[in-house]
Design a protein around this motif. Structure first.
Motif, short mmCIF file in Angstrom:
data_model
loop_
_atom_site.label_atom_id
_atom_site.label_comp_id
_atom_site.label_asym_id
_atom_site.label_seq_id
_atom_site.Cartn_x
_atom_site.Cartn_y
_atom_site.Cartn_z
N GLU A 1 -10.73 4.67 -3.86
CA GLU A 1 -9.98 3.66 -3.13
C GLU A 1 -8.52 3.70 -3.56
O GLU A 1 -8.16 4.34 -4.54
CB GLU A 1 -10.58 2.26 -3.36
N THR A 2 -7.68 3.02 -2.81
CA THR A 2 -6.27 2.93 -3.18
C THR A 2 -6.03 1.62 -3.91
O THR A 2 -6.88 0.70 -3.87
CB THR A 2 -5.37 2.98 -1.94
N LEU A 3 -4.90 1.49 -4.55
CA LEU A 3 -4.56 0.23 -5.21
C LEU A 3 -4.48 -0.91 -4.21
O LEU A 3 -4.70 -2.07 -4.54
CB LEU A 3 -3.24 0.36 -5.96
N GLU B 1 -5.92 -6.07 -0.68
CA GLU B 1 -6.14 -6.47 0.71
C GLU B 1 -7.42 -7.29 0.85
O GLU B 1 -7.45 -8.30 1.57
CB GLU B 1 -6.20 -5.23 1.59
N ALA B 2 -8.46 -6.90 0.14
CA ALA B 2 -9.72 -7.65 0.18
C ALA B 2 -9.54 -9.06 -0.39
O ALA B 2 -10.06 -10.03 0.15
CB ALA B 2 -10.81 -6.90 -0.57
N SER B 3 -8.77 -9.16 -1.45
CA SER B 3 -8.51 -10.46 -2.05
C SER B 3 -7.73 -11.36 -1.11
O SER B 3 -8.03 -12.56 -0.97
CB SER B 3 -7.74 -10.28 -3.37
N VAL B 4 -6.74 -10.80 -0.43
CA VAL B 4 -5.96 -11.56 0.54
C VAL B 4 -6.87 -12.02 1.69
O VAL B 4 -6.81 -13.18 2.12
CB VAL B 4 -4.77 -10.73 1.06
N ALA B 5 -7.73 -11.12 2.17
CA ALA B 5 -8.64 -11.47 3.26
C ALA B 5 -9.59 -12.59 2.85
O ALA B 5 -9.86 -13.51 3.64
CB ALA B 5 -9.43 -10.24 3.71
N GLN C 1 -8.66 -16.89 10.37
CA GLN C 1 -9.84 -16.96 9.51
C GLN C 1 -10.94 -16.05 10.05
O GLN C 1 -11.58 -15.33 9.28
CB GLN C 1 -10.35 -18.40 9.40
N ASP C 2 -11.16 -16.07 11.35
CA ASP C 2 -12.18 -15.22 11.97
C ASP C 2 -11.86 -13.74 11.76
O ASP C 2 -12.74 -12.94 11.46
CB ASP C 2 -12.32 -15.51 13.46
N ARG C 3 -10.59 -13.38 11.94
CA ARG C 3 -10.19 -11.98 11.75
C ARG C 3 -10.38 -11.56 10.29
O ARG C 3 -10.83 -10.45 10.01
CB ARG C 3 -8.73 -11.78 12.16
N ALA C 4 -10.05 -12.44 9.37
CA ALA C 4 -10.23 -12.14 7.94
C ALA C 4 -11.71 -11.98 7.60
O ALA C 4 -12.10 -11.08 6.85
CB ALA C 4 -9.59 -13.22 7.08
#
Length: 62
Positions: free
Chosen positions: A24-26, A31-35, A49-52
């Motif tokens: 994986e990349t840094l 990005e997962a944490s932000v989502a 919220q739905d997109r995340a």
């Protein structure tokens, strides 16, 4: 895409980099944490919220 300079202590950033596998990349865990935060926050509108949530469920469309 937005670029943001992180203001993280060097020791903490070095530790974070050690947790990221070579497959994986840094950016991936960030990005997962932000989502996760967007999907679970009451101040974010329902569409975002739905997109995340879709992103977290494997739909990585932009």
């Amino acid at each position: 895409m937005t670029t943001y300079q992180l203001d993280v202590e060097d020791w903490l950033w070095d530790g974070f980099k050690q947790t990221v596998s070579q497959s994986e990349t840094l950016n991936d865990p960030l990005e997962a944490s932000v989502a996760e935060r967007v999907a679970g926050h009451d101040l974010v509108d329902d569409e975002l919220q739905d997109r995340a949530e879709a992103y977290l469920n494997g739909d990585h469309q932009r």
